[in-house]
Write a protein that holds these residues in place. Structure first.
Motif, PDB file in Angstrom:
ATOM      1  N   ALA A  34      17.129 -16.357  -4.866  1.00 51.21           N
ATOM      2  CA  ALA A  34      18.565 -16.634  -4.875  1.00 51.21           C
ATOM      3  C   ALA A  34      19.352 -15.569  -4.113  1.00 51.21           C
ATOM      4  O   ALA A  34      20.161 -15.890  -3.242  1.00 51.21           O
ATOM      5  CB  ALA A  34      19.056 -16.724  -6.318  1.00 51.21           C
ATOM      6  N   GLY A  38      21.102 -15.945  -0.322  1.00 49.42           N
ATOM      7  CA  GLY A  38      22.540 -15.713  -0.177  1.00 49.42           C
ATOM      8  C   GLY A  38      22.843 -14.661   0.876  1.00 49.42           C
ATOM      9  O   GLY A  38      23.684 -14.863   1.760  1.00 49.42           O
ATOM     10  N   GLU A  41      21.950 -15.864   4.454  1.00 44.73           N
ATOM     11  CA  GLU A  41      22.937 -16.787   5.041  1.00 44.73           C
ATOM     12  C   GLU A  41      24.194 -16.018   5.468  1.00 44.73           C
ATOM     13  O   GLU A  41      24.693 -16.196   6.589  1.00 44.73           O
ATOM     14  CB  GLU A  41      23.310 -17.901   4.055  1.00 44.73           C
ATOM     15  N   GLN A  65      18.655 -25.218  -7.936  1.00 37.68           N
ATOM     16  CA  GLN A  65      19.936 -25.087  -8.645  1.00 37.68           C
ATOM     17  C   GLN A  65      20.763 -23.903  -8.110  1.00 37.68           C
ATOM     18  O   GLN A  65      21.977 -23.891  -8.252  1.00 37.68           O
ATOM     19  CB  GLN A  65      19.618 -24.947 -10.153  1.00 37.68           C
ATOM     20  N   ARG A  66      20.119 -22.906  -7.495  1.00 36.57           N
ATOM     21  CA  ARG A  66      20.878 -21.710  -7.103  1.00 36.57           C
ATOM     22  C   ARG A  66      20.446 -21.090  -5.779  1.00 36.57           C
ATOM     23  O   ARG A  66      21.137 -20.204  -5.272  1.00 36.57           O
ATOM     24  CB  ARG A  66      20.752 -20.636  -8.191  1.00 36.57           C
ATOM     25  N   GLN A  67      19.320 -21.483  -5.220  1.00 33.01           N
ATOM     26  CA  GLN A  67      18.833 -20.819  -4.001  1.00 33.01           C
ATOM     27  C   GLN A  67      19.330 -21.615  -2.796  1.00 33.01           C
ATOM     28  O   GLN A  67      18.734 -22.586  -2.375  1.00 33.01           O
ATOM     29  CB  GLN A  67      17.309 -20.658  -4.075  1.00 33.01           C
ATOM     30  N   GLN A  68      20.447 -21.158  -2.240  1.00 34.19           N
ATOM     31  CA  GLN A  68      21.302 -21.991  -1.416  1.00 34.19           C
ATOM     32  C   GLN A  68      20.734 -22.462  -0.087  1.00 34.19           C
ATOM     33  O   GLN A  68      21.270 -23.390   0.501  1.00 34.19           O
ATOM     34  CB  GLN A  68      22.635 -21.261  -1.185  1.00 34.19           C
ATOM     35  N   SER A  71      16.166 -27.139   0.231  1.00 32.78           N
ATOM     36  CA  SER A  71      16.460 -28.553  -0.004  1.00 32.78           C
ATOM     37  C   SER A  71      15.316 -29.207  -0.785  1.00 32.78           C
ATOM     38  O   SER A  71      14.236 -28.620  -0.943  1.00 32.78           O
ATOM     39  CB  SER A  71      16.603 -29.259   1.348  1.00 32.78           C
ATOM     40  N   SER A 188      24.412 -19.925 -11.103  1.00 34.96           N
ATOM     41  CA  SER A 188      24.629 -19.539  -9.705  1.00 34.96           C
ATOM     42  C   SER A 188      25.823 -18.603  -9.493  1.00 34.96           C
ATOM     43  O   SER A 188      25.769 -17.769  -8.589  1.00 34.96           O
ATOM     44  CB  SER A 188      24.725 -20.777  -8.809  1.00 34.96           C
ATOM     45  N   GLN A 192      26.020 -15.452  -6.882  1.00 34.16           N
ATOM     46  CA  GLN A 192      26.994 -15.349  -5.788  1.00 34.16           C
ATOM     47  C   GLN A 192      27.825 -14.083  -5.881  1.00 34.16           C
ATOM     48  O   GLN A 192      28.204 -13.510  -4.862  1.00 34.16           O
ATOM     49  CB  GLN A 192      27.873 -16.600  -5.765  1.00 34.16           C
ATOM     50  N   THR A 195      25.548 -11.318  -4.607  1.00 36.01           N
ATOM     51  CA  THR A 195      25.447 -11.484  -3.153  1.00 36.01           C
ATOM     52  C   THR A 195      26.739 -11.009  -2.476  1.00 36.01           C
ATOM     53  O   THR A 195      26.699 -10.339  -1.441  1.00 36.01           O
ATOM     54  CB  THR A 195      25.194 -12.963  -2.797  1.00 36.01           C
TER      55      THR A 195
END
Ligand SMILES: [Zn+2]
Length: 338
Positions: A34, A38, A41, A65-68, A71, A188, A192, A195
């Protein structure tokens, strides 16, 4: 000029000069869960020159659910996280060079990957690796940013070699209650927040605005609305083996390397061969077919037997799911892999 970075350049503490600096910098991100996803990115969008991304795991449904960066398709294909991350990051900003390493970073790998790195981001889930990063950062004089989160709680601290206490100095001051995302869960917003703290500090370091760096440890709980900053200046130990006057860098000694490890509160044991080997996954797939259901992609192979699930990577490393018992995991490894 397409104005890609114009809003960052308009922000006066960065400006055109700061952006030019960011474009020349290389960042190593250790862990692509996670926090790693973050940070990767944010720094890819910010336009760093190069990101070295290291992770030992593959994308799982519980990550989505949280590791952006990941997919459903990545989870279905069981892609290694760094491979899935690189695919996505290349789509976000093709100007940034993404170097992806599917590995459990040990001392030797770390000392190779560190070459030319300006900043290390901690996105790991364990203190063994963080202490390795801490020694590495001090030996090579590279700033690093500690970050962790569990439940609705998070913590971050920026460590500049030669200035202030290091992680080793603070070990008895950092709450370590043994909770992990796999036992206490995680939401999440906690990810964030950490991050955001880590990448804000990263930008300051990349533009060399050292005066603006936060000297305090920040901790927060997004559910109980607590937010604390703690000054740490007095915690610096003059005889610290990592940052003191005569450092020995104890976590860079070979004996500290772990060969087997129970992963982060999960029913999973990782087996790492003493020496890296190159496994031909196609041949291994044929060999293992009589033992259960086998699935394979270019990076790893999965064997589902009656009682266990074993995932083998090309470098000979394996994750044995369904056990916390190291002896049992080792015996399964020898039975199936050799
Ligand atoms: Zn220290």
């Amino acid at each position: 000029m397409n104005g890609r970075y114009s809003r960052q350049e308009l922000f006066s503490p960065i400006g055109i000069d700061g952006q030019a600096k960011i474009r020349t910098k290389s960042v190593m991100i250790v862990g692509a869960g996670a926090l790693g996803a973050g940070s990767a990115e944010a720094l890819t969008r910010a336009g760093v020159k190069r990101i070295v991304l290291v992770d030992r795991d593959y994308v799982d449904w519980t990550n989505l659910q949280r590791q952006q960066l990941y997919s459903e398709e990545d989870a279905k294909r069981q892609l290694p996280k760094v491979v899935a991350a690189k695919n996505r990051l290349n789509q976000i900003n093709s100007e940034v060079e993404i170097q992806a390493y599917v590995m459990d970073m040990g001392i030797e790998e770390a000392e190779e990957l560190i070459s030319g790195i300006d900043l290390i981001m901690d996105a790991t889930d364990n203190f063994e690796t963080r202490l390795l990063i801490n020694d590495l950062a001090h030996k090579y004089e590279i700033p690093w940013i500690y970050g962790a989160c569990v439940g609705s709680y998070g913590i971050s601290y920026t460590i500049l070699p030669g200035d202030g206490p290091c992680l080793n100095c603070l070990l008895d001051k950092i709450p370590a209650n043994g909770q992990t995302c796999d036992t206490a869960g995680i939401i999440s917003p906690a990810v964030q927040m950490v991050t955001a703290y880590q990448t804000a500090e990263a930008l300051k370091i990349l533009v060399e605005d050292y005066a603006s760096i936060r000297k305090k440890i920040v901790t927060f709980d997004t559910w109980t609305n607590q937010h604390v900053q703690l000054g740490m200046e007095k915690a610096k130990k003059v005889d610290c083996p990592s940052c003191g006057a005569n450092p020995t860098y104890p976590y860079l000694e070979k004996s500290a390397a772990l060969k087997t490890a129970v992963l982060c509160g999960r029913d999973t044991v990782q087996i790492r061969p003493a020496h890296t080997v190159e496994i031909n996954l196609t041949e291994m797939e044929k060999r293992l077919l009589p033992h259960g259901e086998v699935r394979c992609n270019p990076y790893l192979l999965e064997l589902q037997s009656d009682s266990h699930r074993l995932v083998l990577f090309k470098d000979g490393r394996a994750l044995v799911h369904g056990t916390k018992n190291m002896a049992e995991a080792k015996s399964l490894y020898h039975r199936y892999i050799g």
